[in-house]
Scaffold this motif. Sequence first.
Motif: not given
Ligand code: AKG
Length: 212
Positions: A119, A121, A128, A131, A133, A146, A170, A188, A190, A200, A202, A204, A206
């Motif tokens: 992601n 930002y 975000m 939601h 995951d 993350t 973070l 969670h 953001v 920023r 992130s 993530t 998975r």
């Molecule tokens: O940007 C973040 O730290 C959270 C990202 C997030 O919640 C996601 O990718 O599902």
Amino acid sequence: MDEKRFRQLAERLAHQYPDSVTLPLPPGCAVLVPDWLTPGKAETLMAHCLDTLEWDQPSVRLFGRQYPIPRRHAFIGDAGVRYRWSGLEQHPQPWTAPLKDVRDRLFEAGFAFNSILINHYRSGADGMGWHADNERELGDSPVVATISLGQPRRLSFRVRQGAGREVLELPSGSLLLTSGAVQHHWQHQVAKSRRPLAGRISLTFRYIHSNL
Ligand SMILES: O=C(O)CCC(=O)C(=O)O
């Protein structure tokens, strides 16, 4: 990965990084390692992502209308991995050497992943919403790792049933590991911010089971 195994691995990691913080999110938990990447490495990795990845800002359907997501994203993964997210089918870009190095480091710590949803930002106007995951392809107990690069942002958690709330800041270079139970019992976000914030990214990580 079950909670017991997650806690064993997270404890081992926390032992190596004394500044680590464990946040209980019952019945799961999150572990934040603030200094997982050096500031120099975080900066180089952020520049690498901005310069080399293909970024997209797709639209998703909300209350009967299409809206662009308030951020950009990129999806990296092993060949054949597919991820359906908010009605969007994601096909992966191949691993780049620096991102593969990060994945290898997580693997050495006991955490295996086959993809990253990244992601970007661009400012406080990006964020975000709430939601979890918990897509079927992530399996029953999805651990998410993350890594944050650039502007520190707040990640908020709210319990699905009840009044529990938690917030973590973070910092750049940090690693946040969340155990599988967190995705079932908590959401969670953001949140966007009116403050003038720099960019920023992130990462993530998975593990996606494309056959589920
Ligand atoms: O940007 C973040 O730290 C959270 C990202 C997030 O919640 C996601 O990718 O599902």
